[in-house]
Design an enzyme around this catalytic site. Structure first.
Site, PDB file in Angstrom:
ATOM      1  N   PHE A 147      -4.690  -7.126   7.401  1.00  0.00           N
ATOM      2  CA  PHE A 147      -4.411  -6.464   6.120  1.00  0.00           C
ATOM      3  C   PHE A 147      -2.918  -6.166   6.078  1.00  0.00           C
ATOM      4  CE2 PHE A 147      -3.666  -3.016   3.213  1.00  0.00           C
ATOM      5  CZ  PHE A 147      -4.356  -3.437   2.100  1.00  0.00           C
ATOM      6  N   ASP A 232       3.803  -5.821  12.043  1.00  0.00           N
ATOM      7  CA  ASP A 232       3.517  -4.966  10.888  1.00  0.00           C
ATOM      8  C   ASP A 232       3.046  -3.612  11.411  1.00  0.00           C
ATOM      9  OD1 ASP A 232       2.493  -3.590   8.730  1.00  0.00           O
ATOM     10  OD2 ASP A 232       1.475  -5.316   7.856  1.00  0.00           O
ATOM     11  N   LYS A 261       4.644   3.571   4.605  1.00  0.00           N
ATOM     12  CA  LYS A 261       3.751   4.730   4.594  1.00  0.00           C
ATOM     13  C   LYS A 261       4.434   6.007   5.066  1.00  0.00           C
ATOM     14  CE  LYS A 261      -0.575   2.126   4.694  1.00  0.00           C
ATOM     15  NZ  LYS A 261      -0.881   2.293   3.259  1.00  0.00           N
TER      16      LYS A 261
END
Length: 406
Positions: A147, A232, A261
């Site tokens: 993801f 990531d 984030k």
């Protein structure tokens, strides 16, 4: 005089969203109005312990005073220049973020998906300019169950049909191999490979942690093959797993790291691509950009986030309280939990399907005052703010036990 607007309750607000909001989310039926630290409060005043922390965007809790203060001070001075001009907050942010992550250069962006897209562009540009891959032949190897975001390029190399279906045609140039499989990865890498792009821990897939040695193997394989290792760390980074970056568990240094984030402190969207000068130095003016990327407000909040991480306090808290989390979950195995994976303050918990789906378990926990979110099947994710106390964490685990065993 105009009468003050009548306050609407949770159910009325949820119903009001239906006709005017696109239905691309299926939130739990709670309407949050206020928050502080690890706690949120709905419009009726009911309090909940937040055990999701905005998928790690709220690593430092809701409204951390240092981050709110940084935002307030910057709001009174300057919020946006675009990158057409320099501003006085960007150099300091980039210097400190590079130092924190042990890298040379920073490419500031806004969202996690933008960081991934930027990392893809940088890897391809490096492949053409430095590695010498023929034009338009560069490939990037990714893993199944990944993801990395929701853009059309990114969902094109997803193996989640819910994310992919109906959004093609997709961008070519990606090869998908199983996660945690070095042999498959080696077979997929060739002279056209610009990069291997992986999550050190797969979050959306259920907090899947690779075998010891996998990340080091990826680093060695990419080094031998002459391609980039792009990590990531948008969910796993910035303290979540007990280190600043999750790759540090294997003392691995990727060529490029993608951050997001928590970098915005839950206040503004902030993301970044950080890496070596050899790689990020391939970009030239006009080849990539973002009007809001690295804006003064984002840089001020991002700098305050880096300052919190420079102390090491939050990394230590995640490591120490991670022991409490693992111990509590281990005690529930065979008592409603069939398995779990945890690193730091992050866990994927597989609930006995006979007790309900992940969604149903999440709704039961919500009714008991604990907020989590499901992922696939009967798996729920736990990712409390790193400011959570041991007492609060044990309380949440006790609530989970009650929901599973009552």
């Amino acid at each position: 005089m105009t009468a003050p607007a009548r306050a609407r309750g949770s159910q009325e607000l949820i119903r009001a969203e239906e006709p005017v909001l696109a239905h691309n989310y299926h939130p739990l039926p709670v309407v949050v109005a206020r928050a502080e630290g690890a706690w949120v409060e709905d419009v009726e005043g009911r309090r909940y312990l937040d055990m999701l922390a905005g998928y790690s965007a709220l690593n430092f809790g809701h409204r951390h005073p240092a981050l709110v203060d940084a935002a307030h001070r910057q709001l009174d001075r300057l919020t946006l220049t675009s990158r057409a001009f320099h501003h006085d907050r960007l150099a300091g942010f980039a210097e400190r973020l590079a130092a924190l992550t042990g890298t040379d250069m920073v490419l500031p962006m806004n969202t996690g998906a933008e960081a991934v897209e930027s990392g893809i562009k940088v890897a391809r540009k490096w492949a053409y300019d430095v590695k010498g891959v023929p034009a338009d032949r560069a490939t990037i190897v990714v893993t199944a169950d990944n993801f990395h975001g929701r853009t059309t390029t990114i969902v094109g190399f997803s193996t989640d049909e819910t994310a992919r279906a109906g959004f093609g045609p997709f961008t070519p140039g990606f090869r998908v191999v199983p996660y945690n499989d070095l042999a498959a990865l080696e077979e997929a890498v060739d002279e056209t490979t610009a990069a291997v792009l992986i999550e050190p821990i797969q979050g959306e897939a259920g907090v899947l942690i690779p075998d010891d040695g996998y990340l080091a193997g990826v680093r060695e394989l990419t080094r031998r093959a002459g391609c980039l290792f792009v990590a990531d760390e948008i969910q796993s980074g910035l303290g979540r797993t007990g280190h600043t970056l999750a790759v540090e568990h294997e003392s691995v240094v990727p060529d490029v790291v993608l951050l997001g984030k928590a970098l915005g402190g839950g206040i503004v969207p902030v993301s970044a691509v950080v890496g070596s000068r050899e790689v990020l130095g391939v970009l030239r003016p006009g080849e990539h950009g973002s009007t809001f990327g690295g804006n003064p407000l984002a840089a001020a909040v991002g700098t305050a986030v880096v300052e919190l991480l420079e102390t090491g306090e939050f990394q230590r808290r995640a490591a120490e309280l991670g022991g409490v989390l693992r111990e509590g979950l281990a005690a529930l195995v065979g008592r409603g939990v069939v398995g779990f994976r945890a690193r730091g303050l992050w866990a994927g918990v597989d609930v006995d399907p006979a007790l309900g789906s992940g969604r149903e378990i999440s709704e039961r926990l919500m009714r008991e005052g604990v907020l989590v979110k499901d992922t696939h099947g009967s798996t729920i994710r736990l990712a409390p703010p790193l400011t959570v106390t041991g007492e609060e964490l044990r309380g949440a685990l006790g609530t989970l036990e009650k929901v599973l065993t009552s």
